[in-house]
Design an enzyme around this catalytic site. Structure first.
Site, PDB file in Angstrom:
ATOM      1  N   ASP A   1       0.849  -1.192   0.000  1.00 45.88           N
ATOM      2  CA  ASP A   1       0.000   0.000   0.000  1.00 45.88           C
ATOM      3  C   ASP A   1       0.890   1.250   0.000  1.00 45.88           C
ATOM      4  OD1 ASP A   1      -1.834   2.110   0.658  1.00 45.88           O
ATOM      5  OD2 ASP A   1      -3.190   0.604   1.480  1.00 45.88           O
TER       6      ASP A   1
ATOM      7  N   ASP B   1      -1.052  -0.115  -4.779  1.00 39.73           N
ATOM      8  CA  ASP B   1      -2.333   0.474  -5.144  1.00 39.73           C
ATOM      9  C   ASP B   1      -2.166   1.892  -5.679  1.00 39.73           C
ATOM     10  OD1 ASP B   1      -1.468   1.267  -2.649  1.00 39.73           O
ATOM     11  OD2 ASP B   1      -3.415   1.074  -1.662  1.00 39.73           O
ATOM     12  N   HIS B   2      -1.162   2.596  -5.179  1.00 42.56           N
ATOM     13  CA  HIS B   2      -0.901   3.967  -5.608  1.00 42.56           C
ATOM     14  C   HIS B   2       0.499   4.342  -5.158  1.00 42.56           C
ATOM     15  CE1 HIS B   2      -1.311   5.190  -1.420  1.00 42.56           C
ATOM     16  NE2 HIS B   2      -2.426   4.489  -1.373  1.00 42.56           N
TER      17      HIS B   2
ATOM     18  N   HIS C   1       2.744   8.694   4.627  1.00 43.45           N
ATOM     19  CA  HIS C   1       1.849   9.809   4.937  1.00 43.45           C
ATOM     20  C   HIS C   1       2.430  10.737   6.004  1.00 43.45           C
ATOM     21  CE1 HIS C   1      -1.672   9.437   2.497  1.00 43.45           C
ATOM     22  NE2 HIS C   1      -1.966   8.218   2.893  1.00 43.45           N
TER      23      HIS C   1
ATOM     24  N   SER D   1      -6.893   4.429  -1.710  1.00 45.60           N
ATOM     25  CA  SER D   1      -6.636   2.992  -1.650  1.00 45.60           C
ATOM     26  C   SER D   1      -7.870   2.138  -1.884  1.00 45.60           C
ATOM     27  CB  SER D   1      -6.028   2.625  -0.296  1.00 45.60           C
ATOM     28  OG  SER D   1      -4.762   3.210  -0.135  1.00 45.60           O
TER      29      SER D   1
ATOM     30  N   THR E   1      -7.983  -1.384   1.676  1.00 45.83           N
ATOM     31  CA  THR E   1      -7.545  -2.415   0.728  1.00 45.83           C
ATOM     32  C   THR E   1      -8.208  -3.770   0.983  1.00 45.83           C
ATOM     33  OG1 THR E   1      -5.450  -1.275   0.368  1.00 45.83           O
ATOM     34  CG2 THR E   1      -5.542  -3.601  -0.231  1.00 45.83           C
TER      35      THR E   1
ATOM     36  N   HIS F   1      -0.882  11.111  -1.443  1.00 49.77           N
ATOM     37  CA  HIS F   1      -0.585  10.108  -2.457  1.00 49.77           C
ATOM     38  C   HIS F   1      -0.011  10.792  -3.694  1.00 49.77           C
ATOM     39  CE1 HIS F   1      -3.914   7.234  -0.745  1.00 49.77           C
ATOM     40  NE2 HIS F   1      -2.878   7.401   0.064  1.00 49.77           N
TER      41      HIS F   1
END
Length: 551
Positions: free
Chosen positions: A78, A405-406, A368, A128, A192, A499
């Protein structure tokens, strides 16, 4: 206003200025960057010719595996941007006393690689939930939602009654009699993992207390769906954090929970159940041969022969970061959970096969909060989990996909020498120190935005009205390296780093992994899983006639 202008000018001239390339490097320094340790081979022309020949021979041996993917393992880092993956690769080599930049993560050795475009239907930079759902279902949807196509309306519970539902690989696998499992270092109800089994207009609706007051009775929170829906009940193994949303609020108010101070971002996550339903108790009632575990030792002592389902909830909210788990702690790591889930699914699935989703969920959380060192160690924890997977499965019959996912805004910058510590400052191999225009060194790793900006200070006695008045208080000094809790610099002040919208990697091995070959829509991952395993929308493809799974 003066401070804002000063800070903005500072980052334009100090952080992103291209003057570095010309003002701070000369021929001697450039040569010093290339200095290698004495025990490394001389990287002359013959070295690179030999290496190229070896890599070419290995590539020529790769042949497409067109067998049935009896098993599917999807591993998701993630927030594992390409920079995060590369940084972890360098850290791995350096931790092992080897060259960092030429090191290899477990998935770097996979024969097939592609890129994934991660945008949501209504967002350039995604979240996500929608990205996970795109991978799981083959259908993109709206930001912060899951379980439906783009007819769903974010935050509108009533829209779930009319929006178009979409099945996921979990449904496809269960419809074919495959065993299924979820492993995550986040909460098992987080974005997720939830995108596999839940259908919701908002990813944060993990417990009933977070649902809007006007929510129709037919709309349920994510945890209630995990325990109460047929697809949730069929999941054979669920391991991760998130015990809070299974717990009645009356228990939280009791003396045994009196020490909890609620904060959504920490283990003291305020998402207990206002309906006062004990969903762990309900799960146990629904699974007569199920095992509920709360510790590493309990997980490792599950009697597989007497158990059909496992629910492991090892923390109130997310699992601890990997660096926070000590040998004496009775807390499973991502490797421990992955190993246990695999052993269980392999034993139970027989000829039908299994689907397992493994998430390194806290890579994202570390990024983050601009904790780049921790983001890299979380990625290395996932690397060890993938090594465990490869040791236990047969790639002739198991499709293994590693992806993200990103991305995030993390970058690897400056002009560090090859042996510079990835968590340190920009230095050459000879000891040369690259300095910004304020005369101070700076870290190799940094973010385009995030809390790191807020460490900057305006000098009390400065007469300057531009970036020269800035003091980069708290930044790394020459020779220092960053620990897990160090907040890295950011170019824009935000409470949390965001993100990124750039592509992420797809690494694959096993049956039909060669289908990953270029730049793909993120939804392509779901279609490949369906096609390779002859389940879901591509179940009846002409090639599936001769590769059906066992009875």
């Amino acid at each position: 206003m003066r401070r804002v202008t000063i800070l903005a000018n500072f980052f334009l001239m100090v952080v992103v200025g291209d003057e570095f390339h010309h003002d701070h490097l000369d021929e001697n320094n450039e040569n010093s960057r290339r200095k290698r340790s004495t025990d490394a081979p001389e990287e002359n022309k013959q070295y690179w010719m030999n290496l190229g020949q070896k890599e070419l021979e290995e590539a020529l041996k790769v042949e497409p595996n067109k067998k049935l993917a009896k098993n599917i393992i999807l591993v998701i880092g993630d927030g594992m941007s390409l920079a995060t993956s590369v940084g972890a690769r360098i850290m791995k080599g350096q931790n092992e006393g080897r060259d960092g930049v030429s090191s290899m993560l477990s998935w770097d050795k996979f024969p097939h690689v592609g890129l994934s475009k991660t945008y949501n239907v209504n967002a350039m930079v995604p979240d996500s939930a929608a990205t996970a759902f795109a991978m799981f279902s083959g259908v993109k949807t709206n930001y912060y939602t899951m379980g439906y196509d783009s007819t769903i309306k974010l935050g509108d519970p009533a829209s779930t009654l009319t929006a178009q539902e979409v099945k996921t690989v979990l449904d496809w696998a269960q419809d074919e009699g495959m065993k299924t499992g979820i492993v995550t270092t986040a909460r098992v109800t987080h974005a997720t993992p939830a995108a596999l089994y839940a259908k919701t207009a908002h990813r944060d609706w993990e417990c009933d207390k977070l649902l809007p007051k006007d929510t129709p009775d037919a709309v349920h929170d994510i945890t209630a769906q995990l325990v109460g829906s047929p697809r949730g009940q069929k999941i054979n193994v669920i391991l991760g954090g998130g015990r809070g949303s299974f717990t009645p609020s009356r228990k939280v108010r009791s003396s045994s929970f009196s020490s909890i101070k609620f904060d959504y971002e920490t283990e003291n996550w305020d998402c207990s159940r206002d309906d006062n339903k004990d969903l762990v108790k309900k799960w146990k009632k629904l699974h007569k041969k199920g095992s509920f575990v709360k510790t590493k030792s309990q997980l490792q002592n599950v009697d597989v022969n007497k158990t059909d389902h496992i629910l492991g909830l090892f923390n109130w909210s997310h699992m601890p970061y990997d660096d926070e788990i000590h040998p004496q702690d009775d807390v499973p790591s991502l490797v421990n959970m992955t190993s246990a889930a695999l052993d269980f699914l392999i034993e139970k699935s027989k000829d039908k096969g299994f689907f397992l989703m493994v998430e390194g969920g806290r890579i994202d959380h570390a990024n983050h909060y601009a904790l780049a060192t921790r983001a890299l160690t979380e990625t290395l924890a996932m690397d060890r989990a993938v090594e465990e997977i490869l040791a236990k499965v047969d790639l002739e019959e198991t499709l293994v996909i590693v992806t993200a996912d990103h991305s995030h805004t993390l970058s690897i910058g400056g002009y560090p020498g090859r042996t510079a510590n990835i968590t340190g400052t920009v230095v050459g191999d000879s000891g040369w120190v690259m300095k910004a225009d304020d005369g101070q060194p700076f870290s190799i790793l940094g973010y385009a935005n995030g809390p790191g900006f807020k460490k900057l200070q305006v000098r009390d006695n400065s007469n300057s009205t531009n970036w020269k008045a800035i003091s980069r208080a708290g930044d790394l000094q020459n020779g220092e390296t960053a620990g897990a809790a160090f907040v890295y610099p950011g170019a824009v002040p935000t409470d949390k780093e965001t993100h990124g919208g750039d592509d992420v990697g797809i690494w694959a091995a096993g049956p039909w992994s060669h289908l990953f070959h270029g730049v793909h829509e993120q939804t392509f991952i779901g279609h490949v899983m369906s096609f390779a395993s002859c389940i879901g929308p591509h179940r009846d493809h002409v090639t599936c006639g001769g590769r059906r799974r066992g009875k």
